[in-house]
Design an enzyme around this catalytic site. Sequence first.
Site, PDB file in Angstrom:
ATOM      1  N   GLY A 154       0.816  -1.205   0.000  1.00  0.00           N
ATOM      2  CA  GLY A 154       0.000   0.000   0.000  1.00  0.00           C
ATOM      3  C   GLY A 154       0.852   1.259   0.000  1.00  0.00           C
ATOM      4  O   GLY A 154       2.005   1.247  -0.453  1.00  0.00           O
ATOM      5  N   VAL A 202       2.993   4.693   1.269  1.00  0.00           N
ATOM      6  CA  VAL A 202       4.091   4.929   2.203  1.00  0.00           C
ATOM      7  C   VAL A 202       3.542   5.379   3.547  1.00  0.00           C
ATOM      8  O   VAL A 202       3.963   4.886   4.606  1.00  0.00           O
ATOM      9  CB  VAL A 202       5.064   5.984   1.635  1.00  0.00           C
ATOM     10  CG1 VAL A 202       6.117   6.348   2.684  1.00  0.00           C
ATOM     11  CG2 VAL A 202       5.739   5.464   0.375  1.00  0.00           C
ATOM     12  N   GLY A 207       1.562   2.410   5.252  1.00  0.00           N
ATOM     13  CA  GLY A 207       2.480   1.333   5.608  1.00  0.00           C
ATOM     14  C   GLY A 207       3.434   1.738   6.706  1.00  0.00           C
ATOM     15  O   GLY A 207       3.734   0.941   7.612  1.00  0.00           O
ATOM     16  N   GLU A 248       5.425  -3.413   1.374  1.00  0.00           N
ATOM     17  CA  GLU A 248       5.799  -2.853   0.070  1.00  0.00           C
ATOM     18  C   GLU A 248       5.084  -1.517  -0.032  1.00  0.00           C
ATOM     19  O   GLU A 248       3.849  -1.471  -0.041  1.00  0.00           O
ATOM     20  CB  GLU A 248       5.380  -3.790  -1.065  1.00  0.00           C
ATOM     21  CG  GLU A 248       5.774  -3.273  -2.439  1.00  0.00           C
ATOM     22  CD  GLU A 248       4.922  -3.830  -3.551  1.00  0.00           C
ATOM     23  OE1 GLU A 248       4.456  -3.025  -4.394  1.00  0.00           O
ATOM     24  OE2 GLU A 248       4.718  -5.051  -3.567  1.00  0.00           O
ATOM     25  N   CYS A 294       2.784  -0.884  -9.149  1.00  0.00           N
ATOM     26  CA  CYS A 294       3.839  -0.446  -8.236  1.00  0.00           C
ATOM     27  C   CYS A 294       5.186  -0.364  -8.925  1.00  0.00           C
ATOM     28  O   CYS A 294       6.121   0.248  -8.399  1.00  0.00           O
ATOM     29  CB  CYS A 294       3.915  -1.372  -7.029  1.00  0.00           C
ATOM     30  SG  CYS A 294       3.983  -3.125  -7.457  1.00  0.00           S
TER      31      CYS A 294
END
Length: 510
Positions: free
Chosen positions: A227, A229, A232, A251, A287
């Site tokens: 997900g 920054v 996460g 990630e 991503c």
Amino acid sequence: MVKPDTFQAINAFTGEPIIGSFPIQGKDDVDAACMHAHKIAREYRYTSSEQRAQLLDTIAEKLLLRTDEIAARAHLETALPLARLNGEMGRTANQLRLFASVLRQGHWHRAIVDTPDPQRQPLAKPDIRQQHIALGPVAVFGASNFPLAFSTAGGDTASALAAGCPVIVKGHSAHPGTSELVAQCIQQALSECELPQAVFTLLQGNKRELGTSLVSHPLVQAVGFTGSVSGGRALFDLAQQRPIPIPFYGELGAINPTFIFPNALNDYQSLAEQFVQSMTLGCGQFCTKPGVVFVVDDANSSAFIETAQHLISQHNGHVLLTPSIRDAYCQHTQLRAKDAGLLHSRNQNISEGVASTLFVTDSQAWRNNPQWEEEIFGPQSMIVLCRDIDDMQALSEQLAGSLTATIHADSKDYPQVTRLLARLEEMAGRIVFNGWPTGVEVSYAMIHGGPYPASTHAASTSVGASAIERWLRPVAYQSLPEALLPPALSSSNPLSVPTLVDGKTWMVKG
């Protein structure tokens, strides 16, 4: 009327609620799921590799049988094309089957034997044997951009189940109907394989409490997350602040830089077409999207930029995964377009969705604006004109961690590529040569991770056979009688496990 403590999925095309509701689960549901998973964790850890391989194969079969139904629901909830979702279902099944193969091959045990030497002086050398065991119950967060391959039965779930860990999935609130259908397939597979239902639990909800409760729960032994920054990092910090910290495999974000050397730009037309296709693939919501391209300022790079700008100006609009993703994309691209030192191109005549956006700048402006390195999730990228190869190399030294780094060059560039390659090894999990980073092969050698902020644990991967290692830890057994040794470490090696003996020889027998 929607019942209290429930929520509805949203049609990604219309923004309207889809008929049906899902529970808003919270702390009490997390407690129950974790307790049930804990109770059967040891039983599941002691299942054989073949039992778990059969479970993974069966899940894959159940999913493929319901591909049309699941893809149709995911299409409504995410606006992703049916062809893409059908392909993603195939990838999801392949991931499950890959880990079934990993289990049957036995390398995952990482069996090591140091044979004893009772005559050694001044102290006798003991018999020491090592294997890896499952951590216990783990939490997995579904991703918005891959409703199948990185969600309920995605790579994190597959690798954790393979390792012998019960899994509690926090379904993504953007595709709850898809998550529910996939969970039914997993539950059916558990029944067919005569394994406890508590091996897998799906929790649904649209409140932050669910995720924070799951990461904080003392019975959860590790977390897998894909997900943003910000989201996460908040959960990572929470995992580290627990009385007993746990591994958090997140990630997060990456701009996946691409470096195009001058000789490669002789084919600028083809490179521009490939670049725009890669940056807009999946509406730019991969991503691994190439978020920045570095080129040396010359006639070919000018032609490359002009071609890419023309292609972008012809692009149709993109319907993004959720209204919040759409709003964030529009806000961030509009703010960036106001920055000094940037040119930007987009189709001004799209009828629906959002426009692809391409920014162009020079190396000095890039240095003056470190905020440009922040990922914008959606069909956006930037081209940076460098003075020369040394300037390009210098910019690479300042880049943050990324999932990928890409090089386009020919043999005449190799001496300079070698210098750049040494830097890219330090900041990326995967280095691509004369290709594009979108598209992550599910295989034994693949690495999908990288230094922060690409991931919270640069030594791990969320894709590929090595992903199983995140959910395992080593245990050494010293001087245990043969009768008490785990089967994987028995001298007779009944499981035919590849074994490293005294650091010299891999042994397979049984």
